[in-house]
Structures are given as structure tokens and as C-alpha cells.
Design an enzyme around this catalytic site. Structure first.
Site, PDB file in Angstrom:
ATOM      1  CG  ASP A   1      -0.344  -0.587   2.469  1.00 15.12           C
ATOM      2  OD1 ASP A   1       0.894  -0.571   2.579  1.00 15.12           O
ATOM      3  OD2 ASP A   1      -1.094  -1.048   3.334  1.00 15.12           O
TER       4      ASP A   1
ATOM      5  CG  HIS B   1      -5.962  -2.644   8.918  1.00 18.84           C
ATOM      6  ND1 HIS B   1      -6.113  -1.430   9.551  1.00 18.84           N
ATOM      7  CD2 HIS B   1      -4.621  -2.847   8.870  1.00 18.84           C
ATOM      8  CE1 HIS B   1      -4.916  -0.949   9.856  1.00 18.84           C
ATOM      9  NE2 HIS B   1      -3.999  -1.783   9.456  1.00 18.84           N
TER      10      HIS B   1
HETATM   11  C1  F6R Z   1       1.423  -1.816   6.188  1.00 19.73           C
HETATM   12  C2  F6R Z   1       0.042  -2.294   6.222  1.00 19.73           C
HETATM   13  C3  F6R Z   1      -0.740  -2.361   7.491  1.00 19.73           C
HETATM   14  C4  F6R Z   1       0.080  -2.689   8.742  1.00 19.73           C
HETATM   15  C5  F6R Z   1      -0.819  -2.685   9.972  1.00 19.73           C
HETATM   16  C6  F6R Z   1      -0.036  -2.952  11.237  1.00 19.73           C
HETATM   17  O1  F6R Z   1       1.947  -1.846   4.867  1.00 19.73           O
HETATM   18  O2  F6R Z   1      -0.471  -2.602   5.200  1.00 19.73           O
HETATM   19  O3  F6R Z   1      -1.754  -3.320   7.326  1.00 19.73           O
HETATM   20  O4  F6R Z   1       0.676  -3.940   8.585  1.00 19.73           O
HETATM   21  O5  F6R Z   1      -1.461  -1.456  10.079  1.00 19.73           O
HETATM   22  O6  F6R Z   1       0.796  -1.854  11.489  1.00 19.73           O
HETATM   23  P1  F6R Z   1       1.922  -1.927  12.601  1.00 19.73           P
HETATM   24  O7  F6R Z   1       2.890  -2.956  12.160  1.00 19.73           O
HETATM   25  O8  F6R Z   1       2.540  -0.559  12.584  1.00 19.73           O
HETATM   26  O9  F6R Z   1       1.256  -2.282  13.866  1.00 19.73           O
END
Ligand code: F6R
Length: 261
Positions: free
Chosen positions: A67, A138
Site C-alpha cells: 500500500d 485490517h
Molecule cells: C502496512 C500495512 C498495514 C500494517 C498494519 C499494522 O503496509 O499494510 O496493514 O501492517 O497497520 O501496522 P503496525 O505494524 O505498525 O502495527
């Protein structure tokens, strides 16, 4: 779904890096799907170490990121293109022409999304997709109730996700509220999936993803349908699982060739 519970995120990230390194060694021209965020940072550091100390070769690897924020150019320090350059690409011998991140500044965002899908197909599809998990379940930026069959498209970020990510932007108001993201259908098409989720903030999302019903309210639950999905957790994120002992039992009775560590 293969559920691997480790003592802490450090051990989990090193294990995740081993799985990716094995893929790259077995298939030097592997197509990797990559994620940003806090979760994979340590995993990327370990891949960089393996490149430096063990000669892990990225020269023929192709990558597709999940993304990108709408409106952020590659030069913006919160863009995901910038993140990937700083946290992985500039430290290994990857050919930047083989790295792909959706262009959030494209004039025609829908055309950019369609082109991104086509580039993935032209590359032969994704061999291994790395994922983190949002506190609300998500994956990519596919927020709750989005279609489980969606393709790369323009997604509206939920208030929860904006709050979770706002610290690095300085303010909630200044954040982009939209992103281009692979769809859940795009993610599920990967031949292998590796999801990492650590810490107490992810406990409910993990519980729903692994043991809840397959439901769009938890996009991560789509992994239940995938024939080769591996989920690496730490004790904190696994704390809500009802069948944790079963996952540990399975893990400890693997045949030698089924083990990664
Ligand atoms: C990142 C993405 C998101 C993150 C998710 C968790 O490219 O697509 O789905 O993997 O928001 O974020 P963190 O790792 O910061 O807790």
C-alpha cells in the site's frame, strides 16, 4: 493456518526473516509482497544482516508493497516508498527497478490500481506475501467490512487506523485519509502468506483472525481460506487464543522438514 507462538517479537521477527530467506535461497528470482509499519522493522533488519553476513542475494528478487498513502510522493518521509528505501532496499543488493510500491500521487488513481494488478500478474504472481495486522483486523489497508474479494483500489482509512498511525505524522488532521492498497483478493492470491502480529494491542484482532468466523468485519480472517498461511505471534498477541495449547502441540510435533527454526 499455521500458528507459531514465540516468546517475544524479537524471536518472531528472526523466524519470519528465516522463512523469507529460505524462499529467496530456494528461488532467487522470488516475487515478494512486502509490508510497512512497526511490525516488520526488526524482520527487515535481520534480512539486512543475512545479506551482509551470509550473502543473502536480492539481486533477482522482485517486490510489490501492499500500500501507499494517497498524495504522498516518494520523497515524503512518511511515504511507504521512503520507508522501504530507508528500512530495507538501500541496505541490500536489490535492483530498485524490480521494486514496486503503488504511486499515491498518480493523476488517475484507478488507472494506477489497475496497472499495479497487471504488474503483479506480469511478474508471475506473488510467491510470498508478508503482512502485519491492524488493531481492527485490517490487512494492507483493507478496513473492516471491505469486500473479501477486493482488488487493488483506493481505500478510505478508518478512524482507528488513522489514530494508530498519526504519531509519526505529528497530527491526525495532517494525515492522508486515503490509501492505495492491494485488495484482500490480491493478497489471498499470493502462493504463500506470512503474517506477523505482536503485542497486547493486537490480541482481539488475532483472536478474531485465527479463531473467529470468516467475516469481512475482520479482514485478516480471510487468511483462514488460504492453503499456505503462516501466522507468527508473541505471547502477548496470542493471549486471547482459546486453542493456543493446540497450536503449540502441533508446532512441537512437526517433522524435521516442516520446521523453520
Ligand atoms: C502496512 C500495512 C498495514 C500494517 C498494519 C499494522 O503496509 O499494510 O496493514 O501492517 O497497520 O501496522 P503496525 O505494524 O505498525 O502495527
Amino acid at each position: 493456518m499455521e500458528v507459531l507462538i514465540r516468546d517475544n517479537a524479537e524471536i518472531g521477527c528472526v523466524l519470519g526473516a528465516k522463512i523469507i530467506a529460505r524462499m529467496v535461497r530456494e528461488k532467487p528470482d522470488a516475487v515478494l509482497g512486502l509490508a510497512t509499519g512497526r511490525t516488520p522493522l526488526r524482520l527487515y533488519q535481520e534480512l539486512i544482516r543475512m545479506h551482509r553476513d551470509e550473502g543473502l542475494d536480492f539481486s533477482h528478487v522482485t517486490t510489490f508493497n501492499l500500500d501507499e498513502y494517497v498524495g504522498l510522493p516518494a520523497t515524503h518521509d512518511q511515504s511507504y516508498r521512503y520507508f522501504m528505501r530507508e528500512n530495507l532496499f538501500r541496505h541490500v543488493n536489490i535492483d530498485l527497478k524490480r521494486t514496486h510500491v503503488p504511486d499515491g500521487t498518480a493523476v488517475d488513481l484507478h488507472a494506477e490500481c489497475r496497472a499495479y494488478e497487471k504488474k503483479i500478474i506480469d511478474a508471475g504472481g506473488i510467491d510470498l506475501q508478508l503482512l502485519g495486522l491492524g488493531r481492527n483486523g485490517h490487512i494492507g489497508f483493507n478496513e473492516p467490512t471491505g469486500s473479501l474479494r477486493s482488488r487493488t483500489w483506493v481505500k478510505i482509512l478508518s478512524e482507528q487506523t488513522l489514530k494508530d498511525n498519526s504519531a509519526v505524522f505529528g497530527s491526525f488532521e495532517g494525515m492522508p485519509k486515503h490509501a492505495l492498497s492491494m485488495g484482500i483478493g490480491t493478497i489471498i492470491d499470493a502462493r504463500r502468506i506470512l503474517l506477523l502480529a505482536f503485542g497486547p494491542a493486537k490480541v482481539r484482532a488475532v483472536e478474531h483472525m485465527v479463531e473467529g468466523p470468516l467475516a469481512a468485519i475482520c479482514p485478516g480472517s480471510a487468511l483462514q481460506q488460504h492453503p499456505r498461511a503462516t501466522v507468527i505471534l508473541d505471547e502477548n498477541s496470542a493471549a486471547g487464543l482459546h486453542y493456543a495449547d493446540h497450536y503449540r502441540w502441533v508446532d512441537s510435533h512437526k517433522l524435521p522438514w516442516q520446521r523453520y527454526d
